[in-house]
Write a protein that holds these residues in place. Structure first.
Motif, PDB file in Angstrom:
ATOM      1  N   MET A   1       0.828  -1.209   0.000  1.00  0.00           N
ATOM      2  CA  MET A   1       0.000   0.000   0.000  1.00  0.00           C
ATOM      3  C   MET A   1       0.868   1.267   0.000  1.00  0.00           C
ATOM      4  O   MET A   1       0.618   2.209   0.753  1.00  0.00           O
ATOM      5  CB  MET A   1      -0.942   0.003   1.216  1.00  0.00           C
ATOM      6  CG  MET A   1      -1.887  -1.161   1.236  1.00  0.00           C
ATOM      7  SD  MET A   1      -2.992  -1.157  -0.207  1.00  0.00           S
ATOM      8  CE  MET A   1      -3.625  -2.832  -0.158  1.00  0.00           C
TER       9      MET A   1
ATOM     10  N   HIS B   1       0.983   3.659  -4.827  1.00  0.00           N
ATOM     11  CA  HIS B   1      -0.014   4.635  -5.282  1.00  0.00           C
ATOM     12  C   HIS B   1       0.066   5.953  -4.519  1.00  0.00           C
ATOM     13  O   HIS B   1      -0.515   6.949  -4.936  1.00  0.00           O
ATOM     14  CB  HIS B   1      -1.431   4.056  -5.175  1.00  0.00           C
ATOM     15  CG  HIS B   1      -1.904   3.852  -3.776  1.00  0.00           C
ATOM     16  ND1 HIS B   1      -1.714   2.674  -3.082  1.00  0.00           N
ATOM     17  CD2 HIS B   1      -2.553   4.683  -2.911  1.00  0.00           C
ATOM     18  CE1 HIS B   1      -2.232   2.777  -1.884  1.00  0.00           C
ATOM     19  NE2 HIS B   1      -2.755   3.998  -1.735  1.00  0.00           N
TER      20      HIS B   1
ATOM     21  N   ASP C   1      -1.212  -3.549  -3.669  1.00  0.00           N
ATOM     22  CA  ASP C   1      -1.995  -2.331  -3.795  1.00  0.00           C
ATOM     23  C   ASP C   1      -3.476  -2.707  -3.801  1.00  0.00           C
ATOM     24  O   ASP C   1      -3.824  -3.878  -4.007  1.00  0.00           O
ATOM     25  CB  ASP C   1      -1.599  -1.596  -5.084  1.00  0.00           C
ATOM     26  CG  ASP C   1      -1.209  -0.151  -4.845  1.00  0.00           C
ATOM     27  OD1 ASP C   1      -0.603   0.119  -3.792  1.00  0.00           O
ATOM     28  OD2 ASP C   1      -1.507   0.706  -5.692  1.00  0.00           O
TER      29      ASP C   1
END
Length: 359
Positions: free
Chosen positions: A248, A251, A277
């Motif tokens: 995570m 992005h 992600d």
């Protein structure tokens, strides 16, 4: 026009009103659930084997009874806690003990809302470009609460899905954990693979400090934590790592291509990178479906944190990919940075796992 699933105007006025009432009420219930997590009330009640009065519960948690009683009212009417009016006692039935699995997600509401008005200002053309992480109170705690249980419960299954990587981890290699936050992922890797050395990197000073303290208290000697800008990694780390892990993170990066190329430089020939992600597509129309109900959550979290935090960097020129980056754009991003994307599967709570290798 392509069939994109149920659209906003497909329900009646009455159905829409009912649905919006449910949404608003659910938001308020999330606040109450989050309070139970923050104050430790769920832990207190789950540890209690018999029904207790509000005063007994408050005393057990070293809390004020009047606040506890009101929280209990919210939990009883939300059908999470049971109540016996004849004895004025409360308890959480065993079938509801799983509430602790959802408290991390519920904490998103109060944690992200600490920067609510700052984000609103950033919407305006004459407002700031974004909102720095420092504006988000207890953000490290939020990440730890949301992701920590995943690493603890699912890491063994995750590494088993990569047999070649797992063998290297067992024999002893250097691992790079990008954006480790308070260190939950780094610490779990270190516990599972004591012969490997796990480097946890993050910009959060408080997160790194917390990780170092937990590692020391746990007696883990195979971790290295550094407060580090991952867009510019040490030159003497070139070709030193056999495996890198980014959960995570991609992005959220202001310059994801630069970071991915830096990681590539640090990997040994044939080294692997796991990028995890959110499970989404890159086009909005592909995220409108009954099977992807969590998409609204992704866009909301992205609006409240991913986009403003990214745009607070580099004078508002960050990539601002957002939580719904999606598999299509993510694949192009990884390939463009020089990786071979071997597979895309689901792992660690249903997120997408891009298993990549250095050519």
């Amino acid at each position: 026009m392509a069939d994109s699933g149920k659209q906003a105007g497909d329900d009646s006025k009455q159905e829409f009103s009912s649905r919006m009432m449910d949404v608003a009420l659910s938001g308020l219930k999330c606040v109450a659930i989050a309070m139970g997590k923050e104050t430790g009330l769920f832990d207190v009640m789950i540890a209690t084997e018999t029904p207790k009065t509000s005063q007994e519960i408050a005393d057990a948690g070293n809390l004020k009874e009047r606040y506890v009683r009101e929280w209990l009212g919210a939990m009883v009417t939300a059908k999470i806690v049971n109540y016996d009016p004849s004895t004025e006692t409360y308890w959480i039935p065993k079938s509801h003990h799983s509430i602790t699995q959802f408290t991390g997600l519920a904490m998103c509401t109060p944690s992200l809302s600490t920067a609510f008005f700052d984000v609103a200002d950033s919407f305006r053309k004459d407002g700031p470009s974004g909102v720095p992480y420092s504006k988000y109170s207890k953000f490290d705690d939020l990440m730890d609460g949301m992701h920590g249980p995943l690493f603890k419960n699912e890491l063994a299954e995750f590494t088993a899905s990569m047999p070649d990587v797992q063998k290297k981890l067992e024999s002893g290699i250097k691992v790079l954990d990008i954006g480790c936050g308070p260190g939950a992922s780094t610490l779990e890797f270190a516990k599972h693979f004591p012969k490997s050395t796990i480097y946890g990197l993050d910009l959060s000073e408080s997160g790194i400090k917390n990780a170092q303290e937990v590692a020391k208290a746990s007696g883990l000697t195979n971790t290295v934590f550094r407060c580090q800008d991952v867009s510019s990694l040490p030159s003497d780390w070139t070709s030193q790592f056999d495996y890198a892990f980014a959960h995570m993170v991609i992005h959220d990066l202001a310059d994801p291509t630069r970071v991915l190329k830096e990681i590539l430089r640090l990997l040994t020939p044939g080294g692997a990178l796991s990028v995890l992600d959110p499970n989404a597509h890159s086009k909005l129309e592909d995220n409108i479906s009954e099977e992807n109900e969590h998409a609204s959550m992704l866009y909301t979290i992205s609006m409240m944190n991913c986009i403003p935090a990214c745009l607070s960097q580099n004078e508002g020129k960050g990539a601002a990919l957002g939580a719904a980056l999606g598999r299509e754009k993510a694949t192009l991003l990884l390939e463009g940075a020089g990786y071979h994307v071997k597979s895309i599967t689901t792992a660690l709570g249903g997120s997408l796992h891009y298993l990549c290798f250095k050519s």
